[in-house]
Structure formats: C-alpha cells, structure tokens
Design a protein around this motif. Structure first.
Motif, PDB file in Angstrom:
ATOM      1  N   PHE A 226       3.650   9.045  -1.300  1.00 26.67           N
ATOM      2  CA  PHE A 226       3.515   7.601  -1.114  1.00 26.67           C
ATOM      3  C   PHE A 226       2.873   7.241   0.217  1.00 26.67           C
ATOM      4  O   PHE A 226       2.742   6.058   0.544  1.00 26.67           O
ATOM      5  CB  PHE A 226       4.878   6.932  -1.249  1.00 26.67           C
ATOM      6  CG  PHE A 226       5.535   7.184  -2.575  1.00 26.67           C
ATOM      7  CD1 PHE A 226       4.993   6.668  -3.729  1.00 26.67           C
ATOM      8  CD2 PHE A 226       6.664   7.989  -2.670  1.00 26.67           C
ATOM      9  CE1 PHE A 226       5.568   6.916  -4.968  1.00 26.67           C
ATOM     10  CE2 PHE A 226       7.255   8.238  -3.891  1.00 26.67           C
ATOM     11  CZ  PHE A 226       6.705   7.703  -5.047  1.00 26.67           C
ATOM     12  N   SER A 227       2.453   8.249   0.952  1.00 20.88           N
ATOM     13  CA  SER A 227       1.710   7.996   2.188  1.00 20.88           C
ATOM     14  C   SER A 227       0.398   8.778   2.207  1.00 20.88           C
ATOM     15  O   SER A 227      -0.153   9.050   3.269  1.00 20.88           O
ATOM     16  CB  SER A 227       2.558   8.370   3.414  1.00 20.88           C
ATOM     17  OG  SER A 227       2.944   9.734   3.359  1.00 20.88           O
TER      18      SER A 227
ATOM     19  N   LEU B  85      -0.709   3.552   0.294  1.00 17.45           N
ATOM     20  CA  LEU B  85      -1.710   4.182  -0.557  1.00 17.45           C
ATOM     21  C   LEU B  85      -2.962   3.299  -0.542  1.00 17.45           C
ATOM     22  O   LEU B  85      -3.269   2.607  -1.521  1.00 17.45           O
ATOM     23  CB  LEU B  85      -1.163   4.339  -1.987  1.00 17.45           C
ATOM     24  CG  LEU B  85       0.083   5.226  -2.123  1.00 17.45           C
ATOM     25  CD1 LEU B  85       0.701   5.085  -3.508  1.00 17.45           C
ATOM     26  CD2 LEU B  85      -0.256   6.678  -1.837  1.00 17.45           C
ATOM     27  N   PRO B  86      -3.703   3.322   0.554  1.00 17.59           N
ATOM     28  CA  PRO B  86      -4.811   2.371   0.743  1.00 17.59           C
ATOM     29  C   PRO B  86      -6.004   2.590  -0.163  1.00 17.59           C
ATOM     30  O   PRO B  86      -6.849   1.701  -0.281  1.00 17.59           O
ATOM     31  CB  PRO B  86      -5.198   2.589   2.211  1.00 17.59           C
ATOM     32  CG  PRO B  86      -4.796   4.002   2.506  1.00 17.59           C
ATOM     33  CD  PRO B  86      -3.544   4.220   1.714  1.00 17.59           C
ATOM     34  N   SER B  87      -6.097   3.763  -0.824  1.00 17.10           N
ATOM     35  CA  SER B  87      -7.257   4.052  -1.685  1.00 17.10           C
ATOM     36  C   SER B  87      -6.915   4.028  -3.170  1.00 17.10           C
ATOM     37  O   SER B  87      -7.805   4.184  -4.007  1.00 17.10           O
ATOM     38  CB  SER B  87      -7.845   5.423  -1.327  1.00 17.10           C
ATOM     39  OG  SER B  87      -8.202   5.491   0.039  1.00 17.10           O
TER      40      SER B  87
ATOM     41  N   GLY C  28       2.272  -1.520  -1.777  1.00 22.99           N
ATOM     42  CA  GLY C  28       1.689  -0.500  -0.915  1.00 22.99           C
ATOM     43  C   GLY C  28       0.348  -0.001  -1.404  1.00 22.99           C
ATOM     44  O   GLY C  28      -0.213   0.933  -0.829  1.00 22.99           O
ATOM     45  N   CYS C  29      -0.163  -0.627  -2.490  1.00 25.05           N
ATOM     46  CA  CYS C  29      -1.458  -0.245  -3.068  1.00 25.05           C
ATOM     47  C   CYS C  29      -2.381  -1.462  -3.018  1.00 25.05           C
ATOM     48  O   CYS C  29      -2.581  -2.141  -4.044  1.00 25.05           O
ATOM     49  CB  CYS C  29      -1.286   0.226  -4.509  1.00 25.05           C
ATOM     50  SG  CYS C  29       0.021   1.452  -4.762  1.00 25.05           S
TER      51      CYS C  29
ATOM     52  N   LEU D  62      -0.760  -9.362  -6.700  1.00 24.35           N
ATOM     53  CA  LEU D  62      -1.598  -8.209  -6.346  1.00 24.35           C
ATOM     54  C   LEU D  62      -3.056  -8.660  -6.379  1.00 24.35           C
ATOM     55  O   LEU D  62      -3.578  -9.003  -7.452  1.00 24.35           O
ATOM     56  CB  LEU D  62      -1.357  -7.063  -7.323  1.00 24.35           C
ATOM     57  CG  LEU D  62       0.087  -6.543  -7.367  1.00 24.35           C
ATOM     58  CD1 LEU D  62       0.262  -5.573  -8.522  1.00 24.35           C
ATOM     59  CD2 LEU D  62       0.458  -5.887  -6.052  1.00 24.35           C
ATOM     60  N   PRO D  63      -3.748  -8.663  -5.250  1.00 26.34           N
ATOM     61  CA  PRO D  63      -5.049  -9.341  -5.157  1.00 26.34           C
ATOM     62  C   PRO D  63      -6.184  -8.685  -5.930  1.00 26.34           C
ATOM     63  O   PRO D  63      -7.094  -9.371  -6.400  1.00 26.34           O
ATOM     64  CB  PRO D  63      -5.336  -9.340  -3.649  1.00 26.34           C
ATOM     65  CG  PRO D  63      -4.579  -8.172  -3.114  1.00 26.34           C
ATOM     66  CD  PRO D  63      -3.337  -8.080  -3.956  1.00 26.34           C
ATOM     67  N   LYS D  64      -6.182  -7.356  -6.070  1.00 27.30           N
ATOM     68  CA  LYS D  64      -7.316  -6.647  -6.676  1.00 27.30           C
ATOM     69  C   LYS D  64      -7.062  -6.213  -8.118  1.00 27.30           C
ATOM     70  O   LYS D  64      -7.961  -5.648  -8.760  1.00 27.30           O
ATOM     71  CB  LYS D  64      -7.658  -5.410  -5.837  1.00 27.30           C
ATOM     72  CG  LYS D  64      -8.046  -5.703  -4.392  1.00 27.30           C
ATOM     73  CD  LYS D  64      -9.362  -6.440  -4.304  1.00 27.30           C
ATOM     74  CE  LYS D  64      -9.801  -6.610  -2.855  1.00 27.30           C
ATOM     75  NZ  LYS D  64     -11.095  -7.311  -2.750  1.00 27.30           N
ATOM     76  N   LEU D  65      -5.870  -6.450  -8.628  1.00 27.93           N
ATOM     77  CA  LEU D  65      -5.516  -5.953  -9.959  1.00 27.93           C
ATOM     78  C   LEU D  65      -6.364  -6.627 -11.032  1.00 27.93           C
ATOM     79  O   LEU D  65      -6.418  -7.850 -11.132  1.00 27.93           O
ATOM     80  CB  LEU D  65      -4.025  -6.199 -10.234  1.00 27.93           C
ATOM     81  CG  LEU D  65      -3.424  -5.429 -11.407  1.00 27.93           C
ATOM     82  CD1 LEU D  65      -3.450  -3.927 -11.130  1.00 27.93           C
ATOM     83  CD2 LEU D  65      -1.993  -5.885 -11.689  1.00 27.93           C
ATOM     84  N   VAL D  66      -7.032  -5.793 -11.855  1.00 30.82           N
ATOM     85  CA  VAL D  66      -7.915  -6.289 -12.905  1.00 30.82           C
ATOM     86  C   VAL D  66      -7.259  -6.165 -14.279  1.00 30.82           C
ATOM     87  O   VAL D  66      -7.382  -7.074 -15.114  1.00 30.82           O
ATOM     88  CB  VAL D  66      -9.251  -5.525 -12.897  1.00 30.82           C
ATOM     89  CG1 VAL D  66     -10.132  -5.958 -14.070  1.00 30.82           C
ATOM     90  CG2 VAL D  66      -9.975  -5.722 -11.578  1.00 30.82           C
TER      91      VAL D  66
END
Length: 388
Positions: free
Chosen positions: A142-143, A165-167, A190-191, A218-222
């Motif tokens: 998780f890191s 998990l920035p990527s 965290g994603c 969640l801002p990027k969730l498609v």
C-alpha cells in the motif's frame, strides 16, 4: 529445417517467456547453455500452485511449490533483472490439516515483500488466494509508488497504517474482507489517479459505524463495477463514485438514497431483490445516460413500477438515452410496465433489446406481441427480441 527460435534475440525470447507461468519458463533452462539463464531475465514472475497440485508424481506438492517460489526469488538479482509484474495463485492446499494457515500467511508476505521492495519498478501485482482462512496481507504493497494495476482476491485487508499508491489506475477487489467501510475508503483515497475499480463479493466485518462524514469523490475514476455481499448501505460508497462515466452495480439490498451521477453514460444494474423505485431514481440521477442494461432475473410483480404523477420524467430519457437492454425478461406485469415506460418516454431511443428468460415458445410469442403493441415515442426505436 533451421531452428528459427534460436535465431531470435535474447530480449525477444525473454519477452516470449514472460507469457508463461514461471514454473514452465524455468523448464526451458534445460534446452541449452544459452537458454539456461534466460528465465532469470524475464520481467514477469507468475506462480500458480495449481500447476504443482496437478502433478500427481510429486510428493507433498504444496511444499514443493513453496520451495520453488523461495528458490526462484533467491536466484534473481533484482538490481540486474527488475520485475514489472508479479502474480501469485496460492492457498488451494491451505485447508489441508498438515498445512498451517499461519505458515501460509508468512510465506505469502515474504514473497510479496520481496517482489515489491526489491522488484524496483513493479507495475502489476496480482494475488489470488484460495484459502478458507483469509490471508492478512502485508502493508508494504500500500506504499508502492510504481504500482499501476493491483488485483487482490481472497484477502483480509486491515491494519495498513497509510495508503500511498500515486500511480495506481486499476484496482480489483474480489472476495476481499474489510473490518469496516472506512478501511475501503482509506484504500481508495490513497489512489489519487484511480480510473477503474472492480469489486466482487466484497464485505465488511462490522458495518454498524458506517457514516458519511469524511467521504469524498474520487476525482479520476472513470468506471466502477461494484458487487457487494451482505452490504446494505451502499449509497454512501456510491457518493465517492459520482465522477464515473461507466457504472455497474450488483447488489442484494439498496436504500432510497441515490447520489447524482452527472457523467454516467453507461449503466448496468442487477438487483437480487428488485426495487423499481430505486431503478427509476438511478435514471433520474444520471442525466447524461445513453445506455442501460437491467438484469431482471429476480424481478417480481409489484404494483408501483410506474412512478406517481409527481415524478418528473428523467432528463436522460428526453435527451441522450439511445439504448436499453432488458436481460432475463420474464414478461411479468412489472417487466412489461417498465419496458413500456422506457418506450413511451424516450425521445432518442434507437434500440430496445429484450432477452427472454422463458423457454416456452408460446410464452415468448405472447411477450413479443405485448411489447410490439406498446407505443414508442421515438420513431427510430427498433425492438429486438432474443431467447434462451
């Protein structure tokens, strides 16, 4: 005939071996001196315990599998041969009386820690457990800042201090158990670039303290494909999915609180206990909806399918809605009323596809006749009918 395979470069041979389970890739080392070190350079490690269990000639195959994983991980120089993908299918034998759950838990965490911490740039991690006793996974994954795809099955997720998990762009959670809903949300938050989420048979130990405070979108969730098990208050979680464009929900119980999905274009619904009011609310709160797939397998006759006079026709039906697919159509009064409501109110509907659940030709003909007689607001609407 010339040996064309030997004419290929080591890099290309290594790429070909990456499509094989590691057990099979290692066996190529006996072909020649040139092949002996090639498997070590393969950037993918794929361990499948079932391959060992199918080999009846090996005594205690689960122990042979564990020794093989340990040996191949130790044989690898991660600085010279980094890995990009690690896949583990394990736990089929954990129910055996001579295979301890704690022993299996420790092994899994050693292997995962080695792959994540020493793998240098791992992008794909896939852990699939078959043990009846859920494995408690190490928090190191998780890191992992390089992970792009994370797939977890049959795991007990708790006690992770923080998630970074920035990527990560794709997350699959199958038969995963959380202590409480907040643990799931901590993982999702965290994603920050997460684009795709799939859950299946996911549940919580304790849902009692489930509250809305602190939940955010969640801002990027498609796209989100959600299947919960024994979770009743899913609408709080759905509020975190409000930015998605593709949404699929399979659920046995729902309440009336439905968030607004301003960007959803494709919606798929499967409800074990059919709540028609909830379906209509979903249509109302998806103003840009273009297509709907509704599974009617557990549909039953009720009197309140059609909304009352105060219910405004959903915006999507009078603007963007073009496709509707009704699966396991039973021809009940409720099913017919809903199909009729869609045809009467959809101005841009191009196709209504009906998949009949009946195997009786007479019943199928009756269903087709009932639907064909329904008025259609859209002159371009085509009615399609298919059978089991």
């Amino acid at each position: 005939m010339a040996d064309r395979i030997s004419m290929l470069s080591d890099e290309l041979l290594s790429h070909i071996l990456s499509f094989l389970p590691t057990q099979q890739a290692v066996t190529t080392s006996v072909l020649s001196k040139r092949w002996k070190p090639l498997w070590i350079s393969v950037p993918v490690l794929d361990y499948d315990e079932e391959i060992y269990l199918r080999n009846k000639e090996k005594p205690q195959p689960h122990f042979c599998f564990e020794r093989f994983v340990h040996a191949t991980l130790l044989a690898r120089d991660f600085h010279q041969q980094p890995i990009t993908s690690f896949r583990l299918k394990y736990g089929v034998s954990c129910a055996a009386p001579n295979v301890g759950h704690r022993h299996a838990n420790a092994d899994v965490n050693v292997w995962v820690n080695t792959a994540v911490r020493r793998g240098r740039g791992i992008e794909n991690l896939d852990i699939e457990m078959f043990s009846r006793n859920y494995i408690s996974l190490s928090c190191c994954i998780f890191s992992c800042r390089t992970l792009v795809v994370l797939k977890l099955k049959g795991l007990y997720l708790t006690d992770y201090c923080s998630v970074e998990l920035p990527s990560l762009k794709s997350l699959y959670l199958v038969q995963v158990e959380f202590v409480e809903p907040q643990n799931l949300m901590e993982l999702l938050y965290g994603c920050p670039v997460l684009e795709y989420l799939k859950t299946y048979d996911m549940y919580y130990v304790d849902e009692a303290d489930f509250c809305e405070e602190g939940f955010k979108t969640l801002p990027k969730l498609v796209a989100a494909d959600l299947h919960f098990l024994g979770v009743t208050r899913i609408n709080i979680i759905l509020k975190a999915m409000c930015n998605v464009e593709i949404l699929s929900i399979k659920q046995n119980e729902v309440d009336d609180g439905v968030p607004e999905f301003r960007h959803v274009r494709h919606l798929s619904l499967f409800l074990d206990t059919h709540n028609w009011h909830w379906v209509l609310l979903m249509l109302k709160n998806c103003p840009k909806l273009q297509s709907l797939e509704l599974d009617l397998l557990f549909s039953f006759d009720v009197e309140d399918v059609l909304p009352d006079s105060h219910f405004v026709v959903p915006e999507c039906l009078t603007s963007h809605f073009t496709k509707c697919y009704l699966k396991h159509y039973g021809g009940t009064k409720s099913d017919l009323q809903f199909a009729k409501y869609i045809m009467e109110n959809s101005t841009s509907l191009l196709s209504l596809t009906i998949h009949s659940a009946s195997s009786n030709p007479l019943k199928q003909l009756e269903e087709l006749q009932d639907l064909a007689l329904c008025p259609r607001r859209s002159a371009s609407c085509q009615l399609s009918f298919s059978f089991e």
